[in-house]
Design an enzyme around this catalytic site. Structure first.
Site, PDB file in Angstrom:
ATOM      1  N   ASP A  44       0.844  -1.202   0.000  1.00  0.00           N
ATOM      2  CA  ASP A  44       0.000   0.000   0.000  1.00  0.00           C
ATOM      3  C   ASP A  44       0.880   1.253   0.000  1.00  0.00           C
ATOM      4  O   ASP A  44       0.395   2.376  -0.132  1.00  0.00           O
ATOM      5  CB  ASP A  44      -1.004  -0.004   1.161  1.00  0.00           C
ATOM      6  CG  ASP A  44      -0.338   0.008   2.527  1.00  0.00           C
ATOM      7  OD1 ASP A  44       0.903  -0.089   2.602  1.00  0.00           O
ATOM      8  OD2 ASP A  44      -1.068   0.120   3.528  1.00  0.00           O
ATOM      9  N   SER A  45       2.191   1.053   0.104  1.00  0.00           N
ATOM     10  CA  SER A  45       3.153   2.151  -0.078  1.00  0.00           C
ATOM     11  C   SER A  45       3.031   2.735  -1.489  1.00  0.00           C
ATOM     12  O   SER A  45       3.596   3.796  -1.781  1.00  0.00           O
ATOM     13  CB  SER A  45       4.590   1.656   0.166  1.00  0.00           C
ATOM     14  OG  SER A  45       4.829   0.460  -0.539  1.00  0.00           O
ATOM     15  N   ASP A  83      -1.178  -6.316  -0.706  1.00  0.00           N
ATOM     16  CA  ASP A  83      -1.296  -5.660   0.602  1.00  0.00           C
ATOM     17  C   ASP A  83      -2.709  -5.087   0.739  1.00  0.00           C
ATOM     18  O   ASP A  83      -3.100  -4.229  -0.055  1.00  0.00           O
ATOM     19  CB  ASP A  83      -0.261  -4.518   0.632  1.00  0.00           C
ATOM     20  CG  ASP A  83       0.122  -4.104   2.021  1.00  0.00           C
ATOM     21  OD1 ASP A  83      -0.310  -4.765   2.991  1.00  0.00           O
ATOM     22  OD2 ASP A  83       0.884  -3.121   2.143  1.00  0.00           O
ATOM     23  N   LYS A 113      -1.537  -9.555   2.589  1.00  0.00           N
ATOM     24  CA  LYS A 113      -0.947  -9.121   3.873  1.00  0.00           C
ATOM     25  C   LYS A 113      -1.908  -8.135   4.500  1.00  0.00           C
ATOM     26  O   LYS A 113      -2.529  -7.334   3.805  1.00  0.00           O
ATOM     27  CB  LYS A 113       0.407  -8.445   3.629  1.00  0.00           C
ATOM     28  CG  LYS A 113       0.984  -7.783   4.885  1.00  0.00           C
ATOM     29  CD  LYS A 113       2.410  -7.311   4.698  1.00  0.00           C
ATOM     30  CE  LYS A 113       2.556  -5.905   4.176  1.00  0.00           C
ATOM     31  NZ  LYS A 113       1.931  -4.854   5.033  1.00  0.00           N
ATOM     32  N   GLU A 115      -2.302  -5.534   8.239  1.00  0.00           N
ATOM     33  CA  GLU A 115      -1.558  -4.973   9.373  1.00  0.00           C
ATOM     34  C   GLU A 115      -2.208  -5.310  10.715  1.00  0.00           C
ATOM     35  O   GLU A 115      -3.418  -5.274  10.850  1.00  0.00           O
ATOM     36  CB  GLU A 115      -1.467  -3.443   9.225  1.00  0.00           C
ATOM     37  CG  GLU A 115      -0.572  -3.007   8.090  1.00  0.00           C
ATOM     38  CD  GLU A 115      -0.322  -1.494   8.066  1.00  0.00           C
ATOM     39  OE1 GLU A 115      -0.701  -0.774   9.009  1.00  0.00           O
ATOM     40  OE2 GLU A 115       0.269  -1.044   7.060  1.00  0.00           O
ATOM     41  N   GLU A 181       8.096  -4.212  11.067  1.00  0.00           N
ATOM     42  CA  GLU A 181       8.448  -2.868  10.584  1.00  0.00           C
ATOM     43  C   GLU A 181       8.938  -1.987  11.733  1.00  0.00           C
ATOM     44  O   GLU A 181       8.235  -1.789  12.746  1.00  0.00           O
ATOM     45  CB  GLU A 181       7.247  -2.208   9.888  1.00  0.00           C
ATOM     46  CG  GLU A 181       7.581  -0.809   9.379  1.00  0.00           C
ATOM     47  CD  GLU A 181       6.636  -0.260   8.332  1.00  0.00           C
ATOM     48  OE1 GLU A 181       5.686  -0.949   7.919  1.00  0.00           O
ATOM     49  OE2 GLU A 181       6.865   0.892   7.919  1.00  0.00           O
TER      50      GLU A 181
HETATM   51  O1  KIV Z   1       3.382  -1.260   1.736  1.00  0.00           O
HETATM   52  C1  KIV Z   1       4.557  -1.532   2.010  1.00  0.00           C
HETATM   53  O2  KIV Z   1       5.496  -1.138   1.328  1.00  0.00           O
HETATM   54  C2  KIV Z   1       4.808  -2.324   3.202  1.00  0.00           C
HETATM   55  C3  KIV Z   1       6.237  -2.472   3.611  1.00  0.00           C
HETATM   56  C4  KIV Z   1       6.485  -1.613   4.785  1.00  0.00           C
HETATM   57  C5  KIV Z   1       6.589  -3.850   3.910  1.00  0.00           C
HETATM   58  O3  KIV Z   1       3.911  -2.799   3.827  1.00  0.00           O
END
Ligand code: KIV
Length: 269
Positions: A44-45, A83, A113, A115, A181
């Protein structure tokens, strides 16, 4: 042979480091597969790296699924993890399952993934796994919860009990791996040694089972964003800027296109 979730556990058990990066597009994913990356996270970055937003909170589910599709096409033999963005799994277990399914059925991902390791996240993880989708956990600094945490905060040993509890709850719920993280190195190392599932660190020191970085950061494509945990392996922004300037000047002074770049009538068949 395609790398899958089991290959990560094998690596942990053999003491081999797991290599991972984020990717958001087809060509970067292709190159990462060629380089032998063990898994790719469509993070999600993307909200910050690609769309210029200030946090990951604005990452959009439909956009992420479209980018997951591009990455899966580029890295057909690599484990691709989608994500789940903020807002796509908070409401209920059924919302989480419905959106996780989209990552696999529309995006072509192999796993998702999400959080956190509190009771709510554990319930979502269980529901998604029950539906047959592998889940990667994420503890430590949780960028989707920075409003609640009051900013980006490294997790030190004063948060040891909470961190250990969440990581073990995730393992118990069945995750195949956990992202750590921004966690103090000593704490991350101790927890990695105690967990059976592989840990993937970003800003969590040298002793996690694997490492992940945001691809734009390690390629030098994220401006002046320079947290301590990032190493820039190339400064692509200046290389690209140089090429852009050269193109501009060649167009302006008539050097581009040259004869080799044009079609002539005599070439018609
Ligand atoms: O979205 C992302 O880039 C992440 C990393 C911090 C692993 O979740």
């Amino acid at each position: 042979m395609k790398k899958d979730i089991h290959s990560l556990l094998l690596k942990k058990n053999r003491g081999e480091k797991i290599v991972s990066l984020t990717a958001y597009d087809y060509m970067t994913a292709r190159l990462q597969e060629e380089a032998g990356v063990d898994f790719i996270l469509v993070g999600d970055s993307i909200a910050m790296a690609v769309f210029g937003q200030k946090t990951t909170i604005g990452a959009d589910l439909d956009v992420m699924i479209a980018h997951t599709k591009a990455v899966s096409r580029g890295a057909v033999n690599t484990l691709v993890v989608g994500d789940m963005p903020f807002g796509s799994y908070e409401r209920s277990d059924s919302q989480a399952v419905k959106n996780a399914v989209r990552f696999l059925s529309e995006g072509g991902a192999d796993a998702v993934k999400l959080e956190g390791g509190n009771n709510r996240s554990i319930s979502r993880v269980r529901a998604i796994i029950d539906s047959g989708i592998p889940v990667m956990g994420h503890v430590g600094l949780l960028p989707q919860s920075i409003k609640q945490a009051g900013g980006y905060r490294v997790v030190y040993s004063n948060k040891r009990d909470e961190l250990f509890e969440e990581a073990f709850a995730l393992q118990q719920a069945g995750v195949f791996s956990i992202v750590f993280e921004c966690i103090e190195e000593e704490l991350a190392a101790e927890l990695t040694g105690k967990l059976e599932v592989p840990t993937i660190g970003i800003g969590a020191g040298r002793f996690t089972d694997g490492q992940i970085l945001v691809v734009n950061d390690m390629l030098g494509l994220s401006g002046d964003f320079e947290p301590r945990f990032v190493k820039k392996y190339v400064q692509l922004d200046s290389i690209i800027l140089e090429a852009l300037k050269k193109f501009s000047s060649e167009v302006r002074n008539g050097k581009f296109p040259s004869d080799s770049n044009v079609y002539h009538a005599r070439e018609e068949k």
